[in-house]
Design a protein around this motif. Structure first.
Motif, short mmCIF file in Angstrom:
data_model
loop_
_atom_site.label_atom_id
_atom_site.label_comp_id
_atom_site.label_asym_id
_atom_site.label_seq_id
_atom_site.Cartn_x
_atom_site.Cartn_y
_atom_site.Cartn_z
N LEU A 144 0.84 -1.24 -0.14
CA LEU A 144 -0.08 -0.15 -0.01
C LEU A 144 0.79 1.26 -0.02
N PHE A 145 1.92 1.21 0.91
CA PHE A 145 2.95 2.43 0.78
C PHE A 145 3.67 2.57 -0.57
N GLU A 146 4.03 1.53 -1.13
CA GLU A 146 4.59 1.73 -2.32
C GLU A 146 3.60 2.12 -3.45
N GLY B 215 5.26 5.30 -4.56
CA GLY B 215 6.34 5.01 -5.26
C GLY B 215 7.42 4.42 -4.88
N TYR B 216 7.51 4.68 -3.55
CA TYR B 216 8.75 4.31 -2.74
C TYR B 216 8.66 2.79 -2.51
N LYS B 217 10.00 2.11 -2.50
CA LYS B 217 9.85 0.74 -2.22
C LYS B 217 10.48 0.31 -1.14
N PRO B 218 9.82 0.40 0.00
CA PRO B 218 10.52 -0.09 1.31
C PRO B 218 11.13 -1.29 1.65
N SER C 47 15.68 -2.27 -8.98
CA SER C 47 13.93 -1.64 -8.70
C SER C 47 13.60 -1.28 -9.95
N THR C 48 12.60 -1.44 -10.33
CA THR C 48 11.95 -1.07 -11.45
C THR C 48 10.81 0.20 -11.12
N LEU C 49 10.82 1.24 -11.80
CA LEU C 49 10.08 2.27 -11.84
C LEU C 49 9.36 2.68 -12.84
N PHE D 128 -1.73 5.84 -9.75
CA PHE D 128 -1.03 5.04 -8.43
C PHE D 128 0.11 4.33 -9.14
N TRP D 129 0.91 4.00 -8.44
CA TRP D 129 2.07 3.18 -8.82
C TRP D 129 1.98 1.73 -8.62
N ARG D 130 2.75 1.31 -9.56
CA ARG D 130 2.51 -0.30 -9.79
C ARG D 130 3.53 -0.94 -8.56
N VAL D 131 2.97 -1.75 -8.04
CA VAL D 131 3.56 -2.51 -6.74
C VAL D 131 4.71 -3.60 -7.32
N GLN D 132 5.97 -3.45 -7.02
CA GLN D 132 7.02 -4.41 -7.43
C GLN D 132 7.15 -5.48 -6.12
N GLY D 133 7.00 -4.82 -4.72
CA GLY D 133 7.15 -5.73 -3.59
C GLY D 133 8.57 -6.02 -3.47
N PRO D 134 8.77 -7.38 -3.30
CA PRO D 134 10.08 -8.07 -3.19
C PRO D 134 10.40 -8.78 -4.45
N PHE D 135 9.62 -8.47 -5.39
CA PHE D 135 10.07 -9.26 -6.64
C PHE D 135 10.59 -8.40 -7.68
N GLU D 136 11.15 -9.05 -8.78
CA GLU D 136 11.75 -8.31 -10.05
C GLU D 136 10.80 -7.32 -10.86
#
Length: 472
Positions: free
Chosen positions: A157-159, A163-166, A180-182, A189-197
């Motif tokens: 949700l934060f990402e 857009g920040y990837k905690p 990190s893919t931006l 809204f920003w697309r969530v990457q999470g811990p994946f590529e």
């Protein structure tokens, strides 16, 4: 109390009316997977890339390297049950793919990618075959993954909002992580990457738990808690803002609705296959697009992205026809200069491009062996039947999403693990005939023949013993 019920269930001393409910309670009480499985599943969400000599290993690869040979030995000795056709097909796929890499790059150049491919394929598959051996272990695995997805939700949700990837930033303070893919926002809204590529991989992994959460974990819940639990998992997957995972969620939701609405109709899945065939023929003969083009162009967030996938299919399939036996390995594929990206957004197509038609045929055969053998199994227990449907819907979602997404790294090994995690369903007891009902043509015990009739149909009365100790 639960333990006592479980022992009575195993001993067969519970009345028939209470066995199904007791079996479900015992299943829930024992829902904790083996520590090897928990270590592997937890490692999927760790984005570290750890340098080990000349290799860069993710945490889940280290786990699979440690467990591969013990699992192979256990599998060969029968510790995973009977060796099945899907096992052999997947093993041949891994071996053929390694051979294709050697053919394309030579033994030295292929050693590392071939070894990683074998470990990720057979390591993850056999880990599930050896440790997911019953309903309790299967439910425990689903519960662990559902908790993991819900744990990722606050970070996602934060990402999504900033857009920040905690997660990548926090893990990156210890070891290097995946890149990190931006990407550009969608609908603000920003697309969530999470811990994946990639965000697509985040949506694929989380979304694959949707039907499993609803039908496995939600089996014993009322409709509202089940809806909230499955909805939370689906919402987390939707934060990826990727069309393919969203299509997978929609597919699973539609199939679960179909199953619930027609659960009393035994032929509901045959009717559904008929409707799918009719829809295919309507698009085939009533549209100027092929069914694949129609699906890609209509079910994507960005129409331009959909058409780009069509060009990938066009030039990718040409590469397969030019190199049908061993593929091109990890070399770049031929395409026009304006197609700058070498990404292939189709799992099945890229397997054929890299390793040849025999490889994709063997992989598809393993997939189909699992799906058709599990779907054709008649089960006695309603709870296990719900587990089976959730499992099949999850695999169906992967098969469809794979037509517009490539699975690599963590989502790939998760798919291999899922393939192996359903074999226990093939070892469940088939339903027994109802008491007093015998197959047609078989005479009920104790029935007598007519006193007169053809000699071949006469029955000689048994002589009764002069004394039966059980009579008075």
């Amino acid at each position: 109390m639960v333990a006592t019920t479980a022992h009575r269930l195993a001993a067969g001393t519970l009345p028939a009316a209470g066995r199904t409910a007791a079996r479900g309670r015992a299943t829930q009480a024992a829902a904790k997977p083996a520590w090897q499985v928990r270590l592997f599943l937890g490692a999927l969400a760790v984005p570290w890339i750890i340098p080990v000599g000349p290799l860069n290993l993710s945490v889940y690869r280290i786990v699979l390297l440690a467990s591969l040979f013990p699992c192979i030995i256990a599998w060969l000795r029968g510790g995973a049950g009977r060796i099945r056709a899907a096992d052999i097909a997947l093993l041949l796929f891994a071996l053929w793919s390694d051979l294709a890499l050697i053919h394309a790059h030579g033994l030295g150049g292929a050693a590392q990618p071939a070894g990683i491919l074998f470990v990720e394929t057979m390591g993850a598959y056999l880990l599930a075959r050896c440790y997911i051996r019953d309903a309790e272990a299967f439910r425990g695995m689903v519960a662990f993954m559902a908790r993991l997805v819900i744990l990722l939700l606050p970070f996602a949700l934060f990402e999504w909002l900033t857009g920040y990837k905690p997660l990548l930033v926090a893990f990156g303070t210890v070891f290097p992580t995946v890149d990190s893919t931006l990407m550009s926002p969608r609908m603000g809204f920003w697309r969530v990457q999470g811990p994946f590529e990639h965000s697509i991989l985040f949506g694929t992994v989380c979304g694959s738990l949707f039907s499993l959460t609803a039908l496995v974990l939600g089996r014993s819940m009322s409709w509202l808690p089940r809806l909230l639990l499955a909805g939370t998992v689906g919402f987390t997957a939707a934060l990826s803002m990727s069309s393919a995972p969203m299509a997978g969620l929609a597919l699973q939701g539609a199939l679960m609705t179909w199953n619930a609405a027609l659960k009393s109709f035994p032929g509901r899945w045959k009717v559904l296959w008929g409707l799918v065939l009719v829809a295919y023929l309507v698009v085939e003969f009533g549209s100027n697009q092929t069914p694949i083009a129609f699906y890609i162009s209509k079910f994507t967030f960005d129409g331009e992205t959909g058409w780009y996938r069509m060009f990938i299919w066009q030039y990718g399939s040409a590469s397969v026809l030019a190199h049908p036996l061993f593929g091109i390995g990890q070399a770049d594929w031929a395409r026009p200069a304006w197609m700058a990206s070498n990404s292939v957004d189709n799992f099945w197509l890229l397997i054929a491009m890299r390793y040849g038609l025999p490889a994709v045929t063997l992989l598809a055969a393993a997939f189909l062996f699992v799906m058709f053998s599990v779907s054709g199994r008649k089960l006695q227990d309603d709870t296990v039947e719900a587990y089976r449907i959730g499992y099949l819907l999850c695999l169906a979602s992967f098969a469809i999403v794979g037509c517009t997404v490539h699975f690599w790294t963590a989502p790939y090994v998760w798919l291999m693990f899922l393939l192996g995690s359903g074999a226990w369903l093939l070892e469940q007891e088939a339903p027994k005939p109802a008491k007093g009902i015998r197959p047609s043509g078989q005479r009920r015990a104790g029935a007598t023949s007519p006193a007169y009739g053809p000699p071949s149909r006469r029955r000689t009365p048994r002589r009764r013993a002069p004394y039966d100790a059980g009579e008075k």
